[in-house]
Design an enzyme around this catalytic site. Structure first.
Site, PDB file in Angstrom:
ATOM      1  N   VAL A 222       0.844  -1.202   0.000  1.00 40.30           N
ATOM      2  CA  VAL A 222       0.000   0.000   0.000  1.00 40.30           C
ATOM      3  C   VAL A 222       0.874   1.246   0.000  1.00 40.30           C
ATOM      4  CG1 VAL A 222      -2.027  -1.043   1.085  1.00 40.30           C
ATOM      5  CG2 VAL A 222      -0.179  -0.136   2.533  1.00 40.30           C
ATOM      6  N   ARG A 224       4.115   2.516  -2.502  1.00 43.10           N
ATOM      7  CA  ARG A 224       4.218   2.989  -3.871  1.00 43.10           C
ATOM      8  C   ARG A 224       4.450   1.792  -4.774  1.00 43.10           C
ATOM      9  NH1 ARG A 224       1.863   7.480  -3.890  1.00 43.10           N
ATOM     10  NH2 ARG A 224       2.937   8.233  -5.755  1.00 43.10           N
ATOM     11  N   ASP A 248      -2.249  -2.695  -4.011  1.00 44.55           N
ATOM     12  CA  ASP A 248      -3.155  -1.564  -4.199  1.00 44.55           C
ATOM     13  C   ASP A 248      -2.496  -0.461  -5.016  1.00 44.55           C
ATOM     14  OD1 ASP A 248      -5.695  -0.201  -3.583  1.00 44.55           O
ATOM     15  OD2 ASP A 248      -4.423   1.199  -2.474  1.00 44.55           O
ATOM     16  N   GLU A 253       0.024   3.169 -13.449  1.00 43.99           N
ATOM     17  CA  GLU A 253      -1.398   3.217 -13.138  1.00 43.99           C
ATOM     18  C   GLU A 253      -2.119   4.127 -14.138  1.00 43.99           C
ATOM     19  OE1 GLU A 253      -2.057   4.297  -9.052  1.00 43.99           O
ATOM     20  OE2 GLU A 253      -0.763   2.710  -8.289  1.00 43.99           O
ATOM     21  N   HIS A 272      -5.738   1.324  -6.331  1.00 43.97           N
ATOM     22  CA  HIS A 272      -5.182   2.442  -5.555  1.00 43.97           C
ATOM     23  C   HIS A 272      -6.284   3.143  -4.756  1.00 43.97           C
ATOM     24  CE1 HIS A 272      -1.588   5.453  -5.526  1.00 43.97           C
ATOM     25  NE2 HIS A 272      -2.210   5.417  -4.356  1.00 43.97           N
ATOM     26  N   SER A 274      -6.866   2.232  -1.174  1.00 45.12           N
ATOM     27  CA  SER A 274      -6.780   1.865   0.241  1.00 45.12           C
ATOM     28  C   SER A 274      -7.018   3.038   1.180  1.00 45.12           C
ATOM     29  CB  SER A 274      -5.427   1.223   0.544  1.00 45.12           C
ATOM     30  OG  SER A 274      -4.360   2.117   0.276  1.00 45.12           O
TER      31      SER A 274
END
Length: 315
Positions: A222, A224, A248, A253, A272, A274
């Protein structure tokens, strides 16, 4: 007196800055217009925290904002040598995401321990298959990253009776240093990556590190996406070097539909999210307004990032 110019690198929906009406001249920009507006700005709010536009636009002629605030915990998306070397103060959104991320990690840990993804899969097939879950109390976790997010994760896991070790940049009371990492990984049932992205942490979870972990271990990132060599994680799961993982955050991305990560066995993929709970954007906007009022009054700002280290020091 002329009101300061506040430049906002926009994302949808835009921030709520009504309290600053008449106190700041608010200018909105996107990636294409940011460089043109930078020389006239006193403050830059990086609302689009996924954009790398600041990193691209900052080098150049003319003045630069005296203060940059990013609506995120990480600052790697905006940091560049010119910004790091400048007198500009950089602040982040420390204080908004810690507990939501800790709760999300706890949810992932519980879901993997109790095999909930498999339960939902079997339910969809109307298949009754009894299994045994793992008891969480008494297991061991290694949380890599000793900042506010890492500490919140450690507190939450300890509440579930998970014995938790924190690893930070330097050893100090209650926190292990990097020299202890491999030893802790070899004993951990749960490895949680929550470190900032720096030159020291980039791709720290590679083939060797996954090989150090025990076959029953699960890995959660969680922090990078660039903390992890994704091909190495996929290999570790395919070869059953570790028992499962959850990501996550990702190197690139959003994750594309053709990414092989979607179908890696034992991997939970989330977009992404969380730290994003109901009302999180309002919390980010309110935090910035409070910081702006401190800046406007000439008071010291909290959450000041060490631009060379890439995070807020002192934790």
């Amino acid at each position: 007196m002329t009101a300061p110019t506040l430049l906002v690198l926009d994302a949808d929906p835009p921030p709520r800055l009504g309290r600053l009406t008449g106190r700041a001249r608010i200018v909105h920009a996107d990636a294409g217009s940011l460089a043109r507006h930078l020389p006239d700005a006193d403050v830059l709010l990086v609302w689009d925290f996924a954009s790398t536009a600041v990193r691209d636009a900052w080098p150049g002629e003319g003045p630069r904002p005296r203060w940059v605030h990013t609506a995120s915990a990480g600052v790697d998306h905006l940091m560049c040598p010119a910004l790091a070397a400048s007198d500009t103060v950089v602040t982040n959104a420390r204080g908004v995401f810690e507990q939501p991320i800790a709760e999300y990690v706890a949810a992932l840990v519980l879901a993997m321990a109790k095999d909930l993804p498999r339960t939902w899969e079997l339910q969809g097939r109307r298949e009754w298959r009894h299994r045994e879950g793992q008891r969480l109390a008494g297991t061991r976790a290694c949380v890599v990253g000793s900042g506010p997010i890492g500490r919140a994760i450690a507190r939450t896991l300890k509440a579930l009776d998970v014995t938790t070790a924190l690893v930070g940049r330097v050893p100090r009371t209650g926190i292990h240093g990097p020299g202890d990492l491999d030893r802790l990984l070899a004993r951990a049932d749960w490895v949680i990556a929550a470190a900032p992205l720096t030159e020291q942490t980039r791709h720290m979870f590679d083939t060797r590190r996954f090989g150090v972990m025990q076959p029953s271990a699960r890995f959660v990132n969680v922090g990078r996406g660039q903390l992890v060599v994704e091909d190495a994680l996929a290999e570790a799961l395919a070869k059953r070097w570790i028992a499962g993982a959850a990501l996550d955050v990702f190197e690139d991305e959003p994750l594309t539909p053709d990414s092989p990560l979607w179908q890696v066995p034992g991997l939970i993929v989330s977009p992404h999210m969380s730290g994003d709970t109901v009302g999180w954007r309002d919390d980010l906007g309110a935090q910035f307004v409070e910081l702006y009022e401190r800046w406007e009054a000439g008071r010291n700002l909290p959450n000041v990032v060490d631009k060379k280290r890439g995070y807020v020091p002192g934790h």
